[in-house]
Design a protein around this motif. Sequence first.
Motif, PDB file in Angstrom:
ATOM      1  N   LEU A  37      -4.130  -1.418   2.524  1.00  0.00           N
ATOM      2  CA  LEU A  37      -5.164  -0.765   1.730  1.00  0.00           C
ATOM      3  C   LEU A  37      -5.116   0.746   1.957  1.00  0.00           C
ATOM      4  O   LEU A  37      -5.002   1.191   3.099  1.00  0.00           O
ATOM      5  CB  LEU A  37      -6.531  -1.304   2.156  1.00  0.00           C
ATOM      6  CG  LEU A  37      -7.672  -1.230   1.152  1.00  0.00           C
ATOM      7  CD1 LEU A  37      -7.429  -2.167  -0.014  1.00  0.00           C
ATOM      8  CD2 LEU A  37      -8.982  -1.600   1.823  1.00  0.00           C
ATOM      9  N   HIS A  38      -5.215   1.509   0.869  1.00  0.00           N
ATOM     10  CA  HIS A  38      -5.373   2.967   0.898  1.00  0.00           C
ATOM     11  C   HIS A  38      -4.083   3.697   1.260  1.00  0.00           C
ATOM     12  O   HIS A  38      -3.671   4.601   0.545  1.00  0.00           O
ATOM     13  CB  HIS A  38      -6.487   3.400   1.847  1.00  0.00           C
ATOM     14  CG  HIS A  38      -6.739   4.885   1.815  1.00  0.00           C
ATOM     15  ND1 HIS A  38      -7.328   5.480   0.747  1.00  0.00           N
ATOM     16  CD2 HIS A  38      -6.449   5.871   2.700  1.00  0.00           C
ATOM     17  CE1 HIS A  38      -7.406   6.789   0.961  1.00  0.00           C
ATOM     18  NE2 HIS A  38      -6.884   7.047   2.131  1.00  0.00           N
ATOM     19  N   ALA A  39      -3.494   3.384   2.408  1.00  0.00           N
ATOM     20  CA  ALA A  39      -2.317   4.119   2.855  1.00  0.00           C
ATOM     21  C   ALA A  39      -1.439   3.149   3.624  1.00  0.00           C
ATOM     22  O   ALA A  39      -1.932   2.289   4.335  1.00  0.00           O
ATOM     23  CB  ALA A  39      -2.718   5.270   3.753  1.00  0.00           C
ATOM     24  N   ARG A  40      -0.125   3.278   3.480  1.00  0.00           N
ATOM     25  CA  ARG A  40       0.798   2.409   4.206  1.00  0.00           C
ATOM     26  C   ARG A  40       1.974   3.253   4.680  1.00  0.00           C
ATOM     27  O   ARG A  40       2.568   3.979   3.898  1.00  0.00           O
ATOM     28  CB  ARG A  40       1.287   1.292   3.281  1.00  0.00           C
ATOM     29  CG  ARG A  40       1.902   0.126   4.027  1.00  0.00           C
ATOM     30  CD  ARG A  40       2.228  -0.990   3.075  1.00  0.00           C
ATOM     31  NE  ARG A  40       2.630  -2.197   3.781  1.00  0.00           N
ATOM     32  CZ  ARG A  40       3.382  -3.150   3.260  1.00  0.00           C
ATOM     33  NH1 ARG A  40       3.815  -3.026   2.009  1.00  0.00           N
ATOM     34  NH2 ARG A  40       3.704  -4.202   3.949  1.00  0.00           N
ATOM     35  N   GLY A  41       2.269   3.155   5.970  1.00  0.00           N
ATOM     36  CA  GLY A  41       3.325   3.973   6.548  1.00  0.00           C
ATOM     37  C   GLY A  41       2.758   5.295   7.027  1.00  0.00           C
ATOM     38  O   GLY A  41       1.546   5.439   7.210  1.00  0.00           O
ATOM     39  N   PRO A  42       3.643   6.291   7.238  1.00  0.00           N
ATOM     40  CA  PRO A  42       3.165   7.582   7.758  1.00  0.00           C
ATOM     41  C   PRO A  42       2.129   8.197   6.814  1.00  0.00           C
ATOM     42  O   PRO A  42       2.308   8.206   5.606  1.00  0.00           O
ATOM     43  CB  PRO A  42       4.442   8.431   7.791  1.00  0.00           C
ATOM     44  CG  PRO A  42       5.557   7.449   7.897  1.00  0.00           C
ATOM     45  CD  PRO A  42       5.109   6.263   7.094  1.00  0.00           C
ATOM     46  N   MET A  43       1.033   8.689   7.399  1.00  0.00           N
ATOM     47  CA  MET A  43      -0.041   9.279   6.596  1.00  0.00           C
ATOM     48  C   MET A  43      -0.048  10.791   6.774  1.00  0.00           C
ATOM     49  O   MET A  43      -0.032  11.285   7.901  1.00  0.00           O
ATOM     50  CB  MET A  43      -1.402   8.732   7.040  1.00  0.00           C
ATOM     51  CG  MET A  43      -1.583   7.254   6.765  1.00  0.00           C
ATOM     52  SD  MET A  43      -3.280   6.723   7.135  1.00  0.00           S
ATOM     53  CE  MET A  43      -3.233   6.770   8.915  1.00  0.00           C
ATOM     54  N   GLY A  44      -0.103  11.502   5.689  1.00  0.00           N
ATOM     55  CA  GLY A  44      -0.246  12.955   5.729  1.00  0.00           C
ATOM     56  C   GLY A  44      -1.669  13.346   5.364  1.00  0.00           C
ATOM     57  O   GLY A  44      -2.572  12.506   5.308  1.00  0.00           O
TER      58      GLY A  44
END
Lengths: 428, 428
Positions: B402-409
């Motif tokens: 959900l929302h973000a997957r993997g490295p988040m910036g």
Amino acid sequence: MSIVESPVSADTAADTPQDRLRLAKEAARAAARLTSGKKAAALDAIADALLANSARIIAANAEDLARGERNEIGAGLLDRLRLDEKRVAGLADALRDIAKLPDPVGEVIRGHRMPNGVNLEQVRVPFGVVGAIYEARPNVTVDIAALALRSGNAVVLRGGSAALSSNTVLVRVMRDALEARGITPEIIQSVDAFGRDGAKALMHGRGFIDVLVPRGSAGLIETVVTESTVPVIETGAGNVHIVLDESARDDWAREIVVNAKVQRPSVCNAAETVLVLRGAAERLVGPVSAALQAEGVTIHGDETVQQLASGIVPATEDDWATEYLSLDIAFKVVDTLDDAIAHIRRYSTGHTESIITNDLANAEHFLAEVDSAVVLVNASTRFTDGGEFGFGAEVGISTQKLHARGPMGLPELTSTKWLGRGAGQVRI
Amino acid sequence: MSIVESPVSADTAADTPQDRLRLAKEAARAAARLTSGKKAAALDAIADALLANSARIIAANAEDLARGERNEIGAGLLDRLRLDEKRVAGLADALRDIAKLPDPVGEVIRGHRMPNGVNLEQVRVPFGVVGAIYEARPNVTVDIAALALRSGNAVVLRGGSAALSSNTVLVRVMRDALEARGITPEIIQSVDAFGRDGAKALMHGRGFIDVLVPRGSAGLIETVVTESTVPVIETGAGNVHIVLDESARDDWAREIVVNAKVQRPSVCNAAETVLVLRGAAERLVGPVSAALQAEGVTIHGDETVQQLASGIVPATEDDWATEYLSLDIAFKVVDTLDDAIAHIRRYSTGHTESIITNDLANAEHFLAEVDSAVVLVNASTRFTDGGEFGFGAEVGISTQKLHARGPMGLPELTSTKWLGRGAGQVRI
């Protein structure tokens, strides 16, 4: 049944809600692999099957309606529960529309070549298993299953017990239609038969449910958000405000308030409170109230509103926080635009707010300062809708800030993953 | 202190964790209003303040270190806890780097004119209040506060109690630096002083915390995910796999496995298990094992691996599920690529997996079927990193969908809202 695509047979009797979750998780792999064309054909096949089984569906629905009447669930709920030939045809039409929507799966969202030569791309992938908890509206059963299938997900459904007979037949018809096309029916699961245990299994289905979407009353949504240990998308609750600025045009104020309240009062984007700036109160309260009352609306007004118009019910503190979903509206006079914004911050559910104004600075101030999913200037709050926004279908309207905010389309039912293609690169 | 931007004084002693959350929520409005230039200048000012207060910070850190030694928390934790002049300078450098990143707030993501003429646009907005729960690493205090500020959010921090003295001084230095620039210091809150109650307030801060990011061990993350009633982004846990296909090049297999394990074993993108296809076992197990052992790695192998290489510790079921974060690796022979994928589905945390292969069909099959945040071909798993991906900074690595997957910036620390500008439109 195709051996390749149906690793799990419907006959291996699933007898706990956890079994259904496990079957859905296994079937999610098959769902993710389906091509866009195959998914569209499956949705068309489900539409055909609903029409072919219309009589059976309506007969099951009659059982629910009879039980609902015995239990005195009320005319509104009975109407939402009811399926007739026209409504079943409407469900079939909706399925064919969803079949025509662009498939979000596989879309490359962004990508670049890393300095070391690894080619990176971020692509859209299905979530896996979408859970849905909703109330006694059998159309949601078909709607959510279709949206999940179009976006390559398996789905686990938990509808209201008042719609149990209808949902049981609808799920069976959909599963049979998939199986007849060589697609594993386990993509569509229901835990309705397990009552509260079914809902509990969904809310605690860590590792099995990738996202849970509650649809229904504020109470249902609050329960799901508070109890769930799986990611949830909050939808729907709409305590929606319209602000009438000092510079508001008379006709726009009147027409937009009436449209936002009256055009369909039972839905989440209908207006529930009007806030009028003191400087415009004398000019606007009378005509806006009269226009609302002419449409049968009961106005719950503060003291000034009571003085400026007739037939006003005195408002209490509760009125500012109430999502009426009926022909009622709260009406309050505020001193300044910032007072209106402060009132919205306090009482709004963060769904939709609109300002009627001809003052550019005030319009931009309102757009910047109001922290809701949709903020409008000189337009009806009824526009907050996936169809109106051009998404073709609507999964719900998110009132949370994570993942999706506002009307959700098919892409909001997907996640992403990063793919990297290298040639022996290591990190230095 | 500027009256306009500091509605809440630090002096109105906040004496419960809920008070701190309330202060953060109020300050979030000021944070959202800060221009990009003002935020960058504030981050530079915080960097200057850290350097100017370096001695004070290191003295406070010495208290934590002394307590840690008395409590025998171990060399690894002590090292993560330690701040010296070089590390404080490193924090200041990181702040200046974050100050230079593009501001995600205000970006127009998409937009169109509705058929009725309403102009719709979806713009990036700050979340509001970001919560962070993490372990005894004082650098995270500065890092998360800076990322939150750059993206226009207020932040509520809860660090490990072992770093209490360091965090207290770091938060004070950051807040003072904001206040000196006329920005309300309430943008940065800490609930460290309240112990477990602080963490509980964050996890149950519905209506105050817009997103909660846990950073630390798998146990910490599991607790936060299970207990929280606010939206959480799961980060970090990485049981990372590398598959050696039959067609894998000897040199790539050796170099990538060694790099992925050895280059920095303590981080989440380090490899923990190697799965080798039976057809390549005789060719690869010996050389890959020898290369790992030459770097001091202990190999926990299944029976076949034990036969094909020397000095192998017998693997148990536990090894497949273990994130060692040390110079240990599990090594297993599988019959087919689908067996490797099945093993990954069973044991992976969904962080990163890589295949070493020269077979195009196998590469594409692996990319499609492995359901992890980052899936690589012929590249080291150590590339799963915000810096390596070109994001300039990293908020964490999301292992949820959900929302973000993997490295988040930085953009992953924002939400969106829809703005609609009309001219009297109502819904028909």
